[in-house]
Design a protein around this motif. Structure first.
Motif, PDB file in Angstrom:
ATOM      1  N   HIS A  98       0.841  -1.191   0.000  1.00  0.00           N
ATOM      2  CA  HIS A  98       0.000   0.000   0.000  1.00  0.00           C
ATOM      3  C   HIS A  98       0.876   1.241   0.000  1.00  0.00           C
ATOM      4  N   SER A  99       0.528   2.212  -0.846  1.00  0.00           N
ATOM      5  CA  SER A  99       1.131   3.528  -0.815  1.00  0.00           C
ATOM      6  C   SER A  99       2.656   3.454  -0.931  1.00  0.00           C
ATOM      7  N   ASN A 102       4.822   0.472  -1.995  1.00  0.00           N
ATOM      8  CA  ASN A 102       5.157   0.293  -3.406  1.00  0.00           C
ATOM      9  C   ASN A 102       6.625   0.642  -3.655  1.00  0.00           C
ATOM     10  N   GLY A 150      -3.040   1.867  -4.341  1.00  0.00           N
ATOM     11  CA  GLY A 150      -2.676   3.279  -4.215  1.00  0.00           C
ATOM     12  C   GLY A 150      -1.176   3.483  -4.203  1.00  0.00           C
ATOM     13  N   MET A 195      -1.564  -2.992 -10.525  1.00  0.00           N
ATOM     14  CA  MET A 195      -1.865  -1.701  -9.926  1.00  0.00           C
ATOM     15  C   MET A 195      -3.368  -1.516  -9.710  1.00  0.00           C
ATOM     16  N   ALA A 197      -5.875   1.468  -8.680  1.00  0.00           N
ATOM     17  CA  ALA A 197      -5.867   2.927  -8.609  1.00  0.00           C
ATOM     18  C   ALA A 197      -7.220   3.455  -8.139  1.00  0.00           C
ATOM     19  N   TYR A 218      -3.403   9.291 -10.237  1.00  0.00           N
ATOM     20  CA  TYR A 218      -3.365   8.150 -11.161  1.00  0.00           C
ATOM     21  C   TYR A 218      -1.990   7.941 -11.808  1.00  0.00           C
ATOM     22  N   SER A 221      -0.392   5.751  -9.005  1.00  0.00           N
ATOM     23  CA  SER A 221      -1.122   4.514  -8.703  1.00  0.00           C
ATOM     24  C   SER A 221      -1.348   3.675  -9.950  1.00  0.00           C
ATOM     25  N   HIS A 273      -7.830   6.505  -0.366  1.00  0.00           N
ATOM     26  CA  HIS A 273      -6.502   5.959  -0.072  1.00  0.00           C
ATOM     27  C   HIS A 273      -6.415   5.228   1.265  1.00  0.00           C
TER      28      HIS A 273
END
Length: 295
Positions: A98-99, A102, A150, A195, A197, A218, A221, A273
């Motif tokens: 997450h977030s 990544n 995200g 992914m 998004a 985007y 994400s 998110h």
């Protein structure tokens, strides 16, 4: 869908080519948190960041906790320790992030995925480190795929503008130019990044370009390649280029990073998110995919 079709082909090939080896393997589902952290470092059973630990989030789920505050490079050892623990030898991993998680998995793969890793016994100590299995090594890790909710590997304009506390070392990593230059985002060691998004963004819409989930636009994400961000939207929005599904180039011709595929684009603008302590927001879509496919 291009990304999911490719996943099926790869899985079928793996089964056909190595059925005997798989019979003796154990599969794990690793969850790598984003900014703010929350779980106890080294405790792979602490799902505080995500939600109730009772949730079905893939086979043999483990929480790869890092502090979500310091630089990616400084905290990445915790991710590598977990990958060594569960994703070497005959064991294989599904990974969900997450977030800023990544950035953590991308950094690990690009910077260390080609190095010799000692086979481990999948029994971590209190620091989240596992013992050596037999002294043997392998190159990189056994990862089936990575689901990204995200994803912040492309950075966020909220870091650029100082909307997040600028005293946090991680925030400097999350600036769009820094995040995109941190490592080769296409160097995934042939591991597919799927992914997810989200687009339920309203609070920071004047800062984040195109569609966003209130923290990540985007361009990030959706795994859009390049040295800078861009404005990408759902097809219903006439005022910016479409983020395409799968691996296809986006409207306007800009490509995604190698081995990146958009598995979910929030066309109804329903997912933000945030986990909200209950596997919420865009993470809910990844959790559902892990429940269904990480076996």
């Amino acid at each position: 869908m291009a990304g999911r079709t490719m996943r099926g082909v790869l899985m079928a090939a793996a089964v056909a080519g190595g059925l005997a080896a798989v019979a003796h393997a154990t599969n794990y589902s690793l969850w790598i948190n984003g900014r703010t952290g929350g779980g106890q470092l080294g405790n792979h059973a602490d799902f505080t960041y995500w939600g109730p630990a009772t949730a079905n989030a893939g086979v043999n789920k483990k929480s790869v906790n890092w502090d979500g505050y310091n630089h990616v490079a400084d905290q990445n050892y915790l991710v590598r320790d977990a990958l060594d623990c569960y994703c070497t030898g005959n064991n294989w991993c599904y990974v969900a992030v997450h977030s800023a998680g990544n950035l953590q998995i991308g950094y690990a793969l690009a910077m260390y995925g080609g190095t010799a890793r000692k086979l481990k016994n999948a029994t971590p100590n209190a620091a989240g480190q596992c013992g050596d299995l037999n002294g043997s090594t392998q190159t990189g890790w056994n990862i089936k795929w990575v689901d990204v909710a995200g994803g912040a590997a492309g950075g966020s304009e909220l870091a650029n503008s100082g909307d997040w506390a600028i005293s946090e070392p991680l925030v400097s990593d999350l600036k769009t130019s820094t995040a995109r230059a941190m490592y080769d985002h296409s160097a995934t060691r042939a591991t597919w990044m799927y992914m997810y998004a989200g687009a339920s963004g309203t609070l920071y819409s004047f800062i984040l370009p195109g569609q966003d989930d209130e923290a990540i636009a985007y361009h990030s994400s959706g795994g859009v390649a390049g040295t800078g961000g861009g404005s990408y939207c759902n097809p219903s929005d006439w005022f910016c280029n479409d983020l395409t599904l799968g691996t296809a180039k986006n409207e306007g011709g800009r490509a995604k990073w190698g081995y990146h595929s958009v598995a979910f684009r929030d066309s109804t603008e329903s997912f933000n998110h945030y986990t909200n302590g209950n596997w919420g927001g865009i993470v809910s879509k990844v959790r559902a995919d892990m429940e269904a496919n990480a076996r």
